[in-house]
Design a protein around this motif. Structure first.
Motif, PDB file in Angstrom:
ATOM      1  N   UNK A 174       0.848  -1.175  -0.069  1.00  0.00           N
ATOM      2  CA  UNK A 174       0.065  -0.004   0.068  1.00  0.00           C
ATOM      3  C   UNK A 174       0.876   1.039  -0.015  1.00  0.00           C
ATOM      4  N   UNK A 175       0.680   1.889  -1.087  1.00  0.00           N
ATOM      5  CA  UNK A 175       1.574   3.384  -1.326  1.00  0.00           C
ATOM      6  C   UNK A 175       1.151   4.576  -0.747  1.00  0.00           C
ATOM      7  N   UNK A 176       1.219   4.899   0.556  1.00  0.00           N
ATOM      8  CA  UNK A 176       0.640   6.057   1.243  1.00  0.00           C
ATOM      9  C   UNK A 176       1.579   7.129   1.372  1.00  0.00           C
ATOM     10  N   UNK A 177       1.308   8.201   0.674  1.00  0.00           N
ATOM     11  CA  UNK A 177       2.123   9.662   1.021  1.00  0.00           C
ATOM     12  C   UNK A 177       3.561   9.019   0.785  1.00  0.00           C
TER      13      UNK A 177
ATOM     14  N   UNK B  39      -7.862   3.930  -2.623  1.00  0.00           N
ATOM     15  CA  UNK B  39      -7.597   5.265  -3.197  1.00  0.00           C
ATOM     16  C   UNK B  39      -7.935   6.240  -2.096  1.00  0.00           C
ATOM     17  N   UNK B  40      -6.976   7.108  -1.926  1.00  0.00           N
ATOM     18  CA  UNK B  40      -7.231   8.384  -0.987  1.00  0.00           C
ATOM     19  C   UNK B  40      -6.641   9.737  -1.527  1.00  0.00           C
ATOM     20  N   UNK B  41      -7.501  10.570  -1.527  1.00  0.00           N
ATOM     21  CA  UNK B  41      -7.063  12.054  -2.007  1.00  0.00           C
ATOM     22  C   UNK B  41      -5.763  12.500  -1.502  1.00  0.00           C
ATOM     23  N   UNK B  42      -5.731  12.406  -0.315  1.00  0.00           N
ATOM     24  CA  UNK B  42      -4.553  13.047   0.037  1.00  0.00           C
ATOM     25  C   UNK B  42      -3.012  12.314  -0.125  1.00  0.00           C
ATOM     26  N   UNK B  43      -3.077  10.967   0.336  1.00  0.00           N
ATOM     27  CA  UNK B  43      -2.160  10.279   0.532  1.00  0.00           C
ATOM     28  C   UNK B  43      -1.734   9.118  -0.459  1.00  0.00           C
ATOM     29  N   UNK B  44      -2.841   9.023  -1.433  1.00  0.00           N
ATOM     30  CA  UNK B  44      -2.652   8.114  -2.661  1.00  0.00           C
ATOM     31  C   UNK B  44      -3.581   7.150  -2.409  1.00  0.00           C
ATOM     32  N   UNK B  45      -3.117   6.204  -1.295  1.00  0.00           N
ATOM     33  CA  UNK B  45      -3.656   4.958  -0.984  1.00  0.00           C
ATOM     34  C   UNK B  45      -3.814   4.927   0.601  1.00  0.00           C
TER      35      UNK B  45
ATOM     36  N   UNK C 188       1.907  -1.722  15.520  1.00  0.00           N
ATOM     37  CA  UNK C 188       2.494  -1.282  14.375  1.00  0.00           C
ATOM     38  C   UNK C 188       2.517   0.389  14.354  1.00  0.00           C
ATOM     39  N   UNK C 189       3.442   0.870  13.250  1.00  0.00           N
ATOM     40  CA  UNK C 189       3.555   2.205  13.321  1.00  0.00           C
ATOM     41  C   UNK C 189       2.271   3.030  13.045  1.00  0.00           C
ATOM     42  N   UNK C 190       2.173   4.132  14.003  1.00  0.00           N
ATOM     43  CA  UNK C 190       0.890   4.870  13.822  1.00  0.00           C
ATOM     44  C   UNK C 190       0.307   5.145  12.603  1.00  0.00           C
ATOM     45  N   UNK C 191       1.120   5.479  11.539  1.00  0.00           N
ATOM     46  CA  UNK C 191       0.516   5.866  10.285  1.00  0.00           C
ATOM     47  C   UNK C 191       0.227   4.716   9.337  1.00  0.00           C
ATOM     48  N   UNK C 192       0.399   3.388   9.891  1.00  0.00           N
ATOM     49  CA  UNK C 192      -0.051   2.150   9.265  1.00  0.00           C
ATOM     50  C   UNK C 192      -1.390   1.838   9.833  1.00  0.00           C
ATOM     51  N   UNK C 193      -1.740   2.327  10.614  1.00  0.00           N
ATOM     52  CA  UNK C 193      -3.390   1.909  11.219  1.00  0.00           C
ATOM     53  C   UNK C 193      -4.087   2.026  10.086  1.00  0.00           C
ATOM     54  N   UNK C 194      -5.069   1.137  10.090  1.00  0.00           N
ATOM     55  CA  UNK C 194      -6.065   1.107   8.929  1.00  0.00           C
ATOM     56  C   UNK C 194      -6.863   2.162   9.223  1.00  0.00           C
ATOM     57  N   UNK C 195      -7.420   2.850   7.964  1.00  0.00           N
ATOM     58  CA  UNK C 195      -8.451   3.902   8.153  1.00  0.00           C
ATOM     59  C   UNK C 195      -9.708   3.415   8.371  1.00  0.00           C
ATOM     60  N   UNK C 196     -10.312   2.155   8.010  1.00  0.00           N
ATOM     61  CA  UNK C 196     -11.530   1.728   8.406  1.00  0.00           C
ATOM     62  C   UNK C 196     -11.284   0.039   8.418  1.00  0.00           C
TER      63      UNK C 196
END
Ligand code: ADP
Length: 539
Positions: free
Chosen positions: A437-440, A468-474, A501-509
């Motif tokens: 998952x490519x996030x930011x 897909x995510x507007x700000x982060x790509x995915x 896990x790292x905070x920014x890995x937390x699932x969005x939903x």
């Protein structure tokens, strides 16, 4: 100057000759498709393989002809491989879990001339048959008493087929680089691609799997390949178990938790191997019944990442050693085993299980490297991840009938996996390149997230895909199947994952589903999940 050693080509029939000479009475036990257990020996498997080879030769099957097999793991399927390869013909495994169109494509592309199949698959074969014009005959792995009425061309019961000859036959001799087997990759995009194993590659790969830091197989083991023969040579066990002289148990068509448990216990299985889904099923059965494993010593788990909870349950609750393995169809298939080198042998507790999450180090015959996208070699520091590439005598150099070049200029094959390798050589798959998952601009490993989520006591299975995510790509979406009669909430699960896990890995939903789709080789089908959730948006 050449060596003065004998020219002894590494042909597959030498494996069954060896087993029948040194371990003639060692048992080969199968759960037959008809129902009862069948008990035979390496001596008899060889004899019947010779009969099959003789019968095939009489039918005009010759060097290089392809013969499809559509069958479960049984003694008959096993001996057919030795019989087919013993005259230089090629076994071509057909995975019955594939879609019909894929099977038609694969059997036609492979050029199958005959198909050997189990009773279970007669109806399926009847649907495929009108599209398989090259197939001249269907041989059904059964006897006359169980032979069904069928429209399949020249259909014959296997027992009748081999009973017409006496087995007084010599294996054919040919070059060890002759093709022995074919297996098509599932082909998540485009058509499946044909991998062609040679006699030499199968023999060398089987030897590498037997070694002590691999599966450590010996004549004192009872080995059960739950992984099907149609899934990349059942990870070599059709060759390495007879090579080791191990007792062989073939589980047939019943691969649910209860059946796997029963056969392990009644047949004293000491070593077994399969994808994680099978072991999740077994562990859930043990948990719900309170049964204990009393015979099993080692379990090889691969095909997809082995969840930490599975490793811990086997080792801590049931005293069974887990050997995490990695590989792919193109590698015969195994490329690494996570066994303990002295450098890590003293690890305990969390540190030990952190290591056991890794896919392990390459065995002799496998060269490994990680590179960036430009092919520059990356360091083995356990942190830097890159494209995992391999080479060796049991690694593909081309696909059947395809022109495309698949090796880099050093002869390495790109596995399509992204991995790190640490200073001790332990490789860790971050993800398949297409699942990461490519996030930011950073990467999140879907495997790591799934691993943590499936450790929650109320979770039966977990999958993560990028949305897909507007700000982060995915961003990651976690998809969960709850255990029967358990009702964890999203908050429960998020709380469980937090801090692991790292905070920014937390699932969005998180979404709860009744089941997660699997591929024909029993892995979570990310492709189907991505299709299913293609309109999903984070609120
Ligand atoms: P298919 O996906 O068609 O079943 P393969 O069995 O060849 O085909 O799949 C190979 C892939 O499976 C590897 O490239 C890797 O992505 C994945 N895989 C295999 N073993 C593991 C493992 N232990 N951990 C993580 N991924 C694995």
């Amino acid at each position: 100057m050449l060596g003065l050693m004998q020219d002894w080509p590494l042909l597959i029939h030498r494996v069954i000759d060896y087993a029948a000479t040194q371990h003639p009475h060692r048992a080969v036990i199968s759960r037959s498709v008809e129902g009862p257990m069948r008990r035979t020996t390496y001596h008899d498997v060889r004899l019947r393989a010779l009969k099959l080879a003789q019968r095939l030769a009489r039918d005009g099957v010759k060097l290089g002809d392809r013969i499809g097999t559509l069958a479960w793991n049984t003694d008959r399927h096993l001996e057919s491989w030795y019989g087919i390869t013993g005259i230089g013909a090629i076994y071509h495994t057909l995975n019955p879990r594939l879609f019909e169109e894929q099977l038609i494509y694969i059997a036609n592309h492979g050029g199958d001339k005959m198909i050997f199949l189990d009773l279970t698959f007669v109806a399926l074969a009847e649907k495929l048959a009108p599209h398989l014009s090259a197939v001249e005959r269907y041989v059904i792995f059964t006897d006359a008493a169980h032979m069904p009425k069928t429209t399949l061309k020249n259909a014959v019961a296997y027992e009748d087929y081999i009973s017409e000859v006496d087995g007084d036959f010599q294996w054919r001799e040919f070059d060890e680089n002759t093709a022995a087997g074919m297996c098509y990759t599932s082909g998540t995009t485009g058509h499946p691609k044909g991998v062609v194993y040679s006699h030499r590659s199968n023999v060398l790969h089987a030897m590498s799997v037997m070694m002590p830091d691999s599966l450590c197989l010996s004549s004192r083991d009872t080995v059960m390949p739950v992984v099907p023969l149609f899934h990349a040579n059942s990870w070599s066990l059709a060759f390495s178990a007879p090579m080791a002289g191990a007792t062989l148990v073939m589980p047939g068509a019943k691969l649910d938790g209860e059946s796997v448990f029963n056969i392990i216990e009644t047949e004293n299985v000491s070593v077994t191997a399969a994808v994680p889904t099978v072991w999740l099923g077994l562990l859930q059965y043990l948990e719900s019944t309170g049964q204990r494993l009393t015979k099993l010593k080692r379990v090889a788990i691969g095909g997809s990442a082995c969840p930490r909870a599975v490793t811990e349950a086997f080792e801590q609750k049931y005293g069974v050693e887990v050997i995490h393995a990695w590989g792919m169809t193109e590698m015969s298939p195994i490329g690494s085993f996570c066994t303990l080198k002295p450098e890590v042998a003293d690890l305990k507790g969390t540190a030990l299980y952190d290591l056991k999450q890794k896919q392990g180090f390459a065995q002799f015959t496998v060269d490994m490297k990680i590179t960036d996208d430009d092919g520059k070699i990356l360091p083995w520091d356990g942190k830097t991840f890159g494209r995992l590439k391999v080479r060796g005598p049991a690694v593909s150099k081309a696909y059947y009938g395809l022109d495309e070049a698949i090796l880099d200029n050093e002869g390495y094959f790109d596995t399509g996996d992204v991995a790190t390798i640490d200073e001790h050589g332990y490789m860790n798959i971050t993800d398949r390149a297409k699942d990461v998952i490519k996030s930011g601009g950073e990467w999140i490993s879907s495997i790591d997230l799934e691993n943590v989520a499936v450790g929650h006591p109320d979770v039966a299975e977990a999958a993560v895909i990028g949305i897909a995510h507007e700000k982060w790509g995915e961003r990651p979406l976690l998809i969960i199947v709850r255990k029967k009669d358990r009702q964890p909430t999203k908050e429960d699960i998020l709380k469980f994952i937090e801090g692991k896990i790292a905070k920014w890995w937390m699932p969005d939903d998180i979404v709860f589903v009744d089941d997660i789709p699997h591929t024909a080789t029993g892995k979570i089908s990310k492709k189907n999940l991505r299709d299913k959730f293609k309109d999903f948006r984070f609120s």
